[in-house]
Design a protein around this motif. Structure first.
Motif, mmCIF file in Angstrom:
data_model
loop_
_atom_site.group_PDB
_atom_site.id
_atom_site.type_symbol
_atom_site.label_atom_id
_atom_site.label_comp_id
_atom_site.label_asym_id
_atom_site.label_seq_id
_atom_site.Cartn_x
_atom_site.Cartn_y
_atom_site.Cartn_z
ATOM 1 N N ARG A 1 45.595 37.041 33.979
ATOM 2 C CA ARG A 1 46.392 36.893 35.197
ATOM 3 C C ARG A 1 45.908 37.778 36.332
ATOM 4 O O ARG A 1 45.564 38.941 36.153
ATOM 5 N N GLU A 2 45.916 37.169 37.519
ATOM 6 C CA GLU A 2 45.540 37.834 38.764
ATOM 7 C C GLU A 2 46.725 37.754 39.720
ATOM 8 O O GLU A 2 47.639 36.956 39.519
ATOM 9 N N SER A 3 46.676 38.531 40.792
ATOM 10 C CA SER A 3 47.651 38.354 41.855
ATOM 11 C C SER A 3 47.326 37.028 42.557
ATOM 12 O O SER A 3 46.234 36.479 42.389
ATOM 13 N N LEU A 4 48.256 36.533 43.347
ATOM 14 C CA LEU A 4 48.004 35.282 44.072
ATOM 15 C C LEU A 4 46.819 35.423 45.018
ATOM 16 O O LEU A 4 45.970 34.533 45.106
ATOM 17 N N ALA B 1 46.784 32.705 38.301
ATOM 18 C CA ALA B 1 47.901 33.494 38.826
ATOM 19 C C ALA B 1 49.194 32.750 38.532
ATOM 20 O O ALA B 1 49.232 31.522 38.579
ATOM 21 N N HIS C 1 54.146 37.354 47.460
ATOM 22 C CA HIS C 1 53.590 38.282 46.470
ATOM 23 C C HIS C 1 54.682 39.173 45.906
ATOM 24 O O HIS C 1 55.610 39.552 46.599
ATOM 25 N N ALA D 1 51.700 42.885 42.752
ATOM 26 C CA ALA D 1 50.440 42.212 43.057
ATOM 27 C C ALA D 1 49.498 43.200 43.715
ATOM 28 O O ALA D 1 49.901 44.043 44.495
ATOM 29 N N THR E 1 52.737 39.473 37.368
ATOM 30 C CA THR E 1 51.643 39.755 36.430
ATOM 31 C C THR E 1 52.171 40.583 35.257
ATOM 32 O O THR E 1 51.677 41.681 34.996
ATOM 33 N N GLY F 1 53.701 34.889 41.516
ATOM 34 C CA GLY F 1 52.976 36.110 41.847
ATOM 35 C C GLY F 1 53.119 37.238 40.844
ATOM 36 O O GLY F 1 52.524 38.293 41.001
ATOM 37 N N ALA G 1 43.639 35.496 43.030
ATOM 38 C CA ALA G 1 43.362 34.154 42.505
ATOM 39 C C ALA G 1 42.746 33.268 43.580
ATOM 40 O O ALA G 1 41.840 32.475 43.298
#
Length: 195
Positions: free
Chosen positions: A172-175, A153, A40, A44, A159, A157, A178
């Protein structure tokens, strides 16, 4: 003759490197989840957690580092659904009882879907995004002006804010977020977009 030989060698080398890169991508995409994940980034968001109040585990940071509760938006429907609030740049994963099992901030794309109710139309474990970034855990749910919109994502990691001059649909999301979305939103799952 030497020039032609060096051209052939250069071509073969380029083809070999392309093949190795493709095989590495395939190996990473099919690797067990705990091996395929990139670490990450500091940007994130933290992992989601259940909250008895139905507000989920994430909230905007308040004073003193405490998280402010984020209630599921009113008028976002009923039953199991993903709620995406454009203005708040936030997603709620709402269970059958109407309580959020998770909520987290997202980085919107440059093309927003109109408020309304959608369904998850397709999913992909890993692809190249329209912005050229390798993305994972892709959950697509809308098409707006010819642009496919979905949650995903970046494989690294990150964004970052999208280029405002491009038309992209990747929310987009963090890992970690996601992963949570991937487990929650199957094909046909309801996605409600609100202002």
């Amino acid at each position: 003759m030497a020039g032609r030989s060096s051209g052939i060698v250069a071509g073969l080398t380029a083809a070999a490197l392309a093949g190795i890169g493709f095989l590495a991508f395939q190996a990473n995409a099919s690797a067990p989840e705990h091996l395929a994940k990139a670490p990450h980034s500091p940007s994130a968001s933290p992992s989601p957690s259940a909250d008895p109040n139905g507000s989920g585990g994430h909230g905007k940071k308040g004073s003193g580092g405490k998280e402010a509760a984020a209630a599921v938006p009113a008028g976002s429907g009923e039953g199991k659904r993903v709620v995406y609030a454009l203005g708040a740049k936030r997603v709620w994963l709402v269970d059958e009882s109407g309580k959020a099992s998770a909520t987290f901030e997202v980085t919107p794309s440059t093309v927003d879907p109109a408020p309304g109710t959608y369904s998850v139309t397709s999913r992909a474990a890993a692809v190249l995004g329209s912005d050229g970034v390798r993305i994972v855990k892709v959950v697509r749910f809308a098409v707006t002006g010819g642009v496919v919109v979905g949650f995903s994502a970046a494989a690294d990691g990150s964004t970052p804010q999208p280029d405002p001059g491009s038309r992209t649909g990747g929310v987009r999301e963090s890992l970690k977020d996601a992963d949570t979305m991937w487990d929650f939103a199957d094909l046909g799952s309801k996605v409600v977009v609100v202002k």
